[in-house]
Structure formats: C-alpha cells, structure tokens
Design a protein around this motif. Structure first.
Motif, short mmCIF file in Angstrom:
data_model
loop_
_atom_site.label_atom_id
_atom_site.label_comp_id
_atom_site.label_asym_id
_atom_site.label_seq_id
_atom_site.Cartn_x
_atom_site.Cartn_y
_atom_site.Cartn_z
N ARG A 184 1.60 4.17 -3.07
CA ARG A 184 0.83 4.82 -3.04
C ARG A 184 1.87 5.89 -3.48
O ARG A 184 2.09 7.18 -4.33
CB ARG A 184 0.74 5.44 -1.65
CG ARG A 184 0.37 6.98 -1.29
CD ARG A 184 -0.21 7.07 0.07
NE ARG A 184 -1.16 8.42 0.45
CZ ARG A 184 -0.49 10.19 0.63
NH1 ARG A 184 0.60 9.83 0.17
NH2 ARG A 184 -1.47 10.90 0.11
N ALA B 79 0.95 -1.38 0.18
CA ALA B 79 -0.04 -0.10 -0.02
C ALA B 79 0.47 1.07 -0.12
O ALA B 79 0.85 2.13 -0.12
CB ALA B 79 -0.95 -0.16 1.37
N GLN C 160 -2.19 -5.88 0.31
CA GLN C 160 -1.40 -4.44 0.72
C GLN C 160 -1.16 -4.12 1.33
O GLN C 160 -0.13 -3.33 1.87
CB GLN C 160 -3.38 -3.88 0.49
CG GLN C 160 -3.97 -3.82 1.89
CD GLN C 160 -5.15 -2.15 1.38
OE1 GLN C 160 -5.33 -1.63 0.86
NE2 GLN C 160 -6.25 -2.29 2.47
N ALA D 67 -7.45 2.33 0.08
CA ALA D 67 -6.34 1.11 0.76
C ALA D 67 -7.49 1.14 2.12
O ALA D 67 -7.45 -0.03 2.38
CB ALA D 67 -5.27 2.00 1.23
#
Length: 318
Positions: A151, A147, A224, A180
């Motif tokens: 990003r 995650a 994630q 997320a």
C-alpha cells in the motif's frame, strides 16, 4: 588475473532442486566465511536482476564465499514460488545455508544469510531460533506486513502520477484496501478481479495488479499479513538492517521502529544486537539517485560488518 572463481551448483530442499552460483576467492585457504544471498519478491534469479552482482563480486574479493540461487520455479530451479509459503522459501534458504556450510573451503560456523526486500523476511524466518548462525543481514526489508508495504509503495507510485491529494490517489488506494480485505476473506481470483472491473480498472493500479493472475493471487493472499516481529524476537544472532533513505517501496522509518522495538523486547537475546544503517538518497536497491551504482559506502559497510563478526578467513585470503 581473476581473484574470484565462479561455479554453477545445485542443491535440494525435499523435491525441489535449486540452482545457483558459488563465488570463491581464488586464494581461499580452507578457512573462508560464507554468505548466502536471498533474493526479493517475484521471479528473482540468482542475480536478483542487476542488484546482486556487485555485492557478489565485492564480498568474494573481500575473502568470502558467496552463494546465490534461482528462486524455486525461476531460471534453472524446479518448483513454483507462487505455490510456496514463507516457510517453504525459508527452507530453501536453509538448504542453501547447509550446502555452503558443507563446502570444504568454508568454515561452517561462519556462514550467514543476507536477504533483500522479501528475501529479508525469508532470511529472518530461516534464522529465527537458531543459535548456530553468526549473523543475519537484511537489505530494504520491511518491518511492516506485505499488505502495508504494498500500500505504501502503491501510494508513492500514485502520487508520482497524479500529485499529492488527487482524488485518483484516494480512490485507487480504497480499491487496494478492498482487495486486501478480499484476500483476508480468501476470495477467489474472479471475485477480486470483479472488484477491479467494477472500479473501472484505474490505470495506476496496474503497478500492483498488472501481473496478478489466479496463481499469483493465491500467493499474495497467503503472504499479505506476514508479520516479521515474531521472527525478530526469536533471533539469536546479530542483525544488520540496511535501508535506502529514499526508498519509495518500503516505509523505512516505520520499519526501523519495528526492528528497534523487537531489539528492545525482553524476549530478545542479548547476543542478537541490532545495527541499523540508513544511506541517504539510496533507493530500494540502495542505488544512488539517477544512477545504476550502489550508494557510496554500502558495500564496504556490509563487508566490514561481516568481517568484524567472523572475519573473511583465518588465513591469507583477505
């Protein structure tokens, strides 16, 4: 005259049949060290697009047996990577390791894993806790969670589109954060898609969201928040971590801090020494700027580091 022979092979992990290619020095003398290459994220085949072929050739010409394989559900391999967990992918890598070790031309105690990007997480998971591996290599492997890495990559993509500080960058990253959090709540795909639609489906989000469907959303949710640190702490073999200094996809400095912190932890075995190499100007696939070629010194660094630990062979196939 060719110095390397290539053979198509298959091996199994439970009900999944994995297909790959084995490269072997022509003059292998039944004492060859081996490398299993594990590809990155998405539907990666045995060549990981165009990234693995020069590595395969270089290592085989340097005297190593090199095995790479189509990810489950890709190319000639059965199964579905979208339905897999990190443990499933690691078990595939372990099956590849076992197959290569069983080859009569290969020294079983001199076979290790090389994982690129997501494949680095897979290689670390497959190596964790094992005392029978001579080394593990990761290339462009994030030390942060998927995650966080996604990003970071999305942020760099948006800044390239709009420039630093543009409102579109902040708005799209805020939407990413909402997705997320939806994943952490185990929201279904329609709920996630509604978040995107309600935000007006900002064009820059397509970098992350463009190919996401229900099956891929399920995979992303599972993956994630993967944390590589527990696997790093359980390593029992030397670790070579390779990075491109201009990688727009992975937060290199943050990743090195995580790898170094794990190497300094009291739980880490002394044998599990960490070597970090950053190649200035290298991108996510360690290519030089505006070039399809790998950065100078990358291939030689890999083969020399491996040879220093196991040697390519015990005899004349150098």
């Amino acid at each position: 005259m060719e110095s390397v022979r290539v053979q198509d092979v298959t091996f199994v992990n439970g009900e999944v049949e994995l297909a790959g290619s084995l490269r072997m020095p022509v003059d292998a003398d039944l004492a060859v060290a081996g490398v299993v290459l594990v590809g990155g994220s998405g539907p990666t085949d045995r060549d990981n697009g165009t990234y693995f072929p020069p590595i395969q050739r270089h290592l085989a010409e340097a005297g190593f047996a090199v095995l790479s394989y189509d990810k489950r559900g890709v190319g000639q391999s059965s199964g579905d990577w979208r339905a897999a967990t990190m443990d499933d992918l690691a078990a595939d890598a372990v099956a590849a390791l076992g197959f290569l070790r069983a080859r009569p031309e290969v020294r079983p105690q001199a076979v290790g894993l090389f994982g690129h990007s997501e494949g680095g997480w897979v290689a670390l998971r497959a190596s964790a806790g094992r005392g029978d591996l001579p080394w593990v290599v990761t290339s462009s492997c994030p030390g942060v969670s998927p995650a966080e890495q996604e990003r970071y990559a999305l942020g760099n993509h948006l800044k390239g589109l709009h420039g630093e500080g543009h409102p579109e960058v902040r708005g799209t990253l805020d939407l990413y954060d909402q997705l997320a959090e939806a994943g952490r709540r185990n929201a279904d795909f329609s709920t996630a898609q509604q978040l995107v639609d309600d935000a007006g489906a900002p064009p820059g989000l397509a970098y992350y969201w463009g190919d996401v469907d229900e099956r891929l959303w399920s995979f992303l949710k599972r993956k994630q928040d993967h944390d590589p640190t527990p696997d790093l702490l359980r390593l029992r073999c030397p670790h070579l971590a390779l990075f491109g200094g201009a990688d727009p996809t992975v937060p290199v400095a943050d990743s090195i801090r995580v790898f170094a912190s794990a190497a300094c932890h009291s739980a880490r075995l002394q044998r599990a020494a960490l070597t970090v190499e950053v190649f200035p100007g290298g991108d996510h696939r360690l290519r030089a700027a505006d070039s399809a070629a790998l950065v100078p010194g990358y291939l030689d660094k890999v083969s020399q580091w491996l040879a220093d630990r196991v040697g390519p062979s015990t005899g004349g196939s150098g």
